[in-house]
Scaffold this motif. Sequence first.
Motif, PDB file in Angstrom:
ATOM      1  N   SER A  33     -11.044 -31.118 -16.328  1.00 37.68           N
ATOM      2  CA  SER A  33     -11.596 -30.467 -15.106  1.00 37.68           C
ATOM      3  C   SER A  33     -13.183 -30.631 -15.263  1.00 37.68           C
ATOM      4  CB  SER A  33     -11.298 -28.992 -15.068  1.00 37.68           C
ATOM      5  OG  SER A  33     -10.008 -28.666 -14.837  1.00 37.68           O
ATOM      6  N   LYS A  35     -14.441 -33.679 -16.623  1.00 38.52           N
ATOM      7  CA  LYS A  35     -14.709 -34.910 -16.415  1.00 38.52           C
ATOM      8  C   LYS A  35     -14.908 -35.071 -14.678  1.00 38.52           C
ATOM      9  CE  LYS A  35     -16.136 -37.056 -19.247  1.00 38.52           C
ATOM     10  NZ  LYS A  35     -17.192 -36.669 -19.801  1.00 38.52           N
ATOM     11  N   SER A  36     -14.151 -34.330 -14.184  1.00 44.19           N
ATOM     12  CA  SER A  36     -13.838 -34.370 -12.630  1.00 44.19           C
ATOM     13  C   SER A  36     -15.116 -34.057 -12.015  1.00 44.19           C
ATOM     14  CB  SER A  36     -12.707 -33.585 -11.995  1.00 44.19           C
ATOM     15  OG  SER A  36     -13.065 -31.884 -12.018  1.00 44.19           O
ATOM     16  N   ARG A  37     -15.926 -33.200 -12.576  1.00 37.94           N
ATOM     17  CA  ARG A  37     -17.262 -32.987 -12.298  1.00 37.94           C
ATOM     18  C   ARG A  37     -18.356 -33.876 -12.358  1.00 37.94           C
ATOM     19  NH1 ARG A  37     -18.010 -26.438 -13.398  1.00 37.94           N
ATOM     20  NH2 ARG A  37     -16.353 -25.759 -12.456  1.00 37.94           N
ATOM     21  N   TRP A  40     -15.551 -38.999 -12.529  1.00 38.91           N
ATOM     22  CA  TRP A  40     -14.126 -39.019 -12.568  1.00 38.91           C
ATOM     23  C   TRP A  40     -13.225 -38.287 -11.515  1.00 38.91           C
ATOM     24  CZ3 TRP A  40     -12.900 -43.225 -16.076  1.00 38.91           C
ATOM     25  CH2 TRP A  40     -13.727 -43.537 -16.764  1.00 38.91           C
ATOM     26  N   GLY A  41     -12.044 -39.059 -11.267  1.00 35.00           N
ATOM     27  CA  GLY A  41     -11.062 -38.108 -10.734  1.00 35.00           C
ATOM     28  C   GLY A  41     -10.195 -37.879 -11.715  1.00 35.00           C
ATOM     29  N   VAL A  42      -9.128 -36.968 -11.847  1.00 38.20           N
ATOM     30  CA  VAL A  42      -8.221 -36.612 -12.886  1.00 38.20           C
ATOM     31  C   VAL A  42      -6.754 -36.305 -12.258  1.00 38.20           C
ATOM     32  CG1 VAL A  42      -9.059 -34.200 -12.690  1.00 38.20           C
ATOM     33  CG2 VAL A  42      -7.910 -35.080 -14.787  1.00 38.20           C
ATOM     34  N   GLN A  43      -5.726 -36.716 -13.046  1.00 37.98           N
ATOM     35  CA  GLN A  43      -4.352 -36.564 -12.451  1.00 37.98           C
ATOM     36  C   GLN A  43      -3.776 -36.280 -13.864  1.00 37.98           C
ATOM     37  OE1 GLN A  43      -2.376 -34.877 -10.733  1.00 37.98           O
ATOM     38  NE2 GLN A  43      -2.885 -36.253  -8.697  1.00 37.98           N
ATOM     39  N   LEU A  60      -7.869 -40.182 -16.250  1.00 35.73           N
ATOM     40  CA  LEU A  60      -9.247 -40.114 -15.654  1.00 35.73           C
ATOM     41  C   LEU A  60      -9.352 -41.379 -14.675  1.00 35.73           C
ATOM     42  CD1 LEU A  60     -11.644 -38.905 -18.585  1.00 35.73           C
ATOM     43  CD2 LEU A  60     -10.159 -37.505 -16.840  1.00 35.73           C
TER      44      LEU A  60
END
Length: 339
Positions: A33, A35-37, A40-43, A60
Amino acid sequence: MPELRTCDDASAWDAFVSQASDASVLQAWAWGSLKSRYGWGVQRYFWSDQGTPLAAAAVLRRRLPGGLALNYAPRGPILDGRLDQWPAFWQALRERLAQDGGTVLKVDPEWTTDAQRAVLAESGAKLSRHPIQHQATWLVDISGGDEAMMRLKESTRRNIRAGIKQGITVEASEASAAMDSFYELLQETAAREQFTIRSRAYYQDLLALFRERGQAAVYLARHEDRLLAGAVMLFFGSKLVYLYGGTRGNAKDFKPGYLLHWRAIEDAQRRACTTYDMWGVPLDPQPGQRGYGYYVFKSRFNGRMVRFIGLYDLPVNRAATLTIRLAERFARAGQPEFV
């Protein structure tokens, strides 16, 4: 038959990842969460058998030119000893990443054995030239209550007692104000020791996201009203993790770090933690080498060095050799130690 599925449940994710034998806080829900800020996207993917997770990887994603993407599973994948699951897990994961324009998946799990290294190599993984995370850490056994104190070096126990006698106090806080105080220490320490740090907002976001999960505290050591040292600690499963630290340049005579770390260990014991991960140390520590000073400090807690197998590149698109090389040159100059 096991299948790949995404996870949108923070509690279920942390429950599996945190108890795994190869657990890492960089695979925690809150880390993705964070890194998504920051670009990066995250799944998050579970490899599950009839709804029961067998393995996991938080991946990421950062865009590259041409609609392509670089993928990175920091300190992943998490297999919890089930190496036999990796070939099928990787095949399913590779197909999913390829659909989203993936070129390469970088992985650097907390693995240490030749057998674990071989599993990656058999999947086509190649050792990367430029590690992202530290390649070795310092682990301290903090099990057994008061027995943990007796396992410390005698000089460390003496410094802890001296800190108490001198009137040093240690506060553990989840408040944003505590992170602000710590950040000032971190800025001073980074300027003195010449390392790169991130923005104040990054550390505040880290605190807020891990605080939501009950996994973070900022420790501040003071003498009277004077702030001497600070540290950001994370609690993940059975581990206490020392992520960041800072000290006043003129606080050396007080040696505040010893009492500060001991107070964090005591809190971790109350949370049923049994291992203290003091984070990165040089692979071959030598006097005068960058990082030797903090290696010496960490070694005084009488733990052991653990060396990881390193960063590997797994080809998502096997034909994209040029793109993989581009990903390998992904700019990290002037960046903090890890993403």
